[in-house]
Design a protein around this motif. Structure first.
Motif, short mmCIF file in Angstrom:
data_model
loop_
_atom_site.label_atom_id
_atom_site.label_comp_id
_atom_site.label_asym_id
_atom_site.label_seq_id
_atom_site.Cartn_x
_atom_site.Cartn_y
_atom_site.Cartn_z
N ASN A 150 0.53 -1.45 -0.24
CA ASN A 150 0.03 -0.33 -0.06
C ASN A 150 0.95 1.34 -0.30
OD1 ASN A 150 -2.51 1.02 0.29
ND2 ASN A 150 -2.16 1.77 2.39
N GLU A 198 2.01 6.68 -7.27
CA GLU A 198 2.13 7.22 -8.27
C GLU A 198 2.62 8.63 -8.21
OE1 GLU A 198 -2.75 7.78 -6.70
OE2 GLU A 198 -2.31 5.79 -7.17
N GLN A 254 4.39 -4.69 -13.97
CA GLN A 254 3.40 -4.86 -13.42
C GLN A 254 3.62 -7.01 -13.51
OE1 GLN A 254 0.91 -4.03 -10.69
NE2 GLN A 254 0.66 -6.38 -10.27
N GLN A 296 2.58 1.22 -3.68
CA GLN A 296 1.78 1.89 -4.18
C GLN A 296 1.72 3.64 -4.15
OE1 GLN A 296 -1.50 -0.50 -3.59
NE2 GLN A 296 -0.70 -2.06 -5.66
#
Length: 126
Positions: free
Chosen positions: A10, A17, A64, A13
């Motif tokens: 988390n 971003e 990914q 990410q």
């Protein structure tokens, strides 16, 4: 101030971003090899899995897919990945925190990049 790796998924990410604006910039303007940042991505934290990630990234050309191919760990890092403009097989990578330090960008400078506006052709930061 940005926390240094390792990160939870988390955390990684969210940080990843925030730094997508680096894509398209020069990886290291002082290097003899011209290279452009093509990816700011989440990678495994430990060195063995990070090396495997880079190999899978080269094979799949997709961060990914490279991350989810084998990695089942819980600790993550953020990598800045660039490719030579002359040779697609020349891949450069650096931990985000180290890359920011080498390029004299502080986390407070980079977080303001999202709030920039252009007035009369000049950049202004809110």
């Amino acid at each position: 101030m940005m926390k240094q790796a390792p990160y939870s998924l988390n955390e990684a990410q969210k940080i990843c971003e925030q730094y997508q604006f680096l894509v398209g910039q020069a990886f290291d303007p002082e290097m003899p090899i011209n290279s452009t940042i093509e990816c700011v991505t989440i990678a495994p934290f430990d060195q063995i899995n990070k090396r495997r990630f880079i190999i899978y990234y080269l094979l799949f050309n997709d961060a990914q897919s490279a991350l989810t191919h084998e990695y089942k760990g819980l600790l993550y890092d953020i990598l800045v990945i660039a490719r030579s403009t002359e040779n697609d097989n020349d891949l450069l990578q650096e931990n985000l925190h180290v890359w920011l330090a080498k390029n004299s960008l502080s986390t407070s400078q980079t977080s303001k990049k999202e709030d920039n506006i252009s007035i009369g052709g000049k950049q202004s930061y809110l």
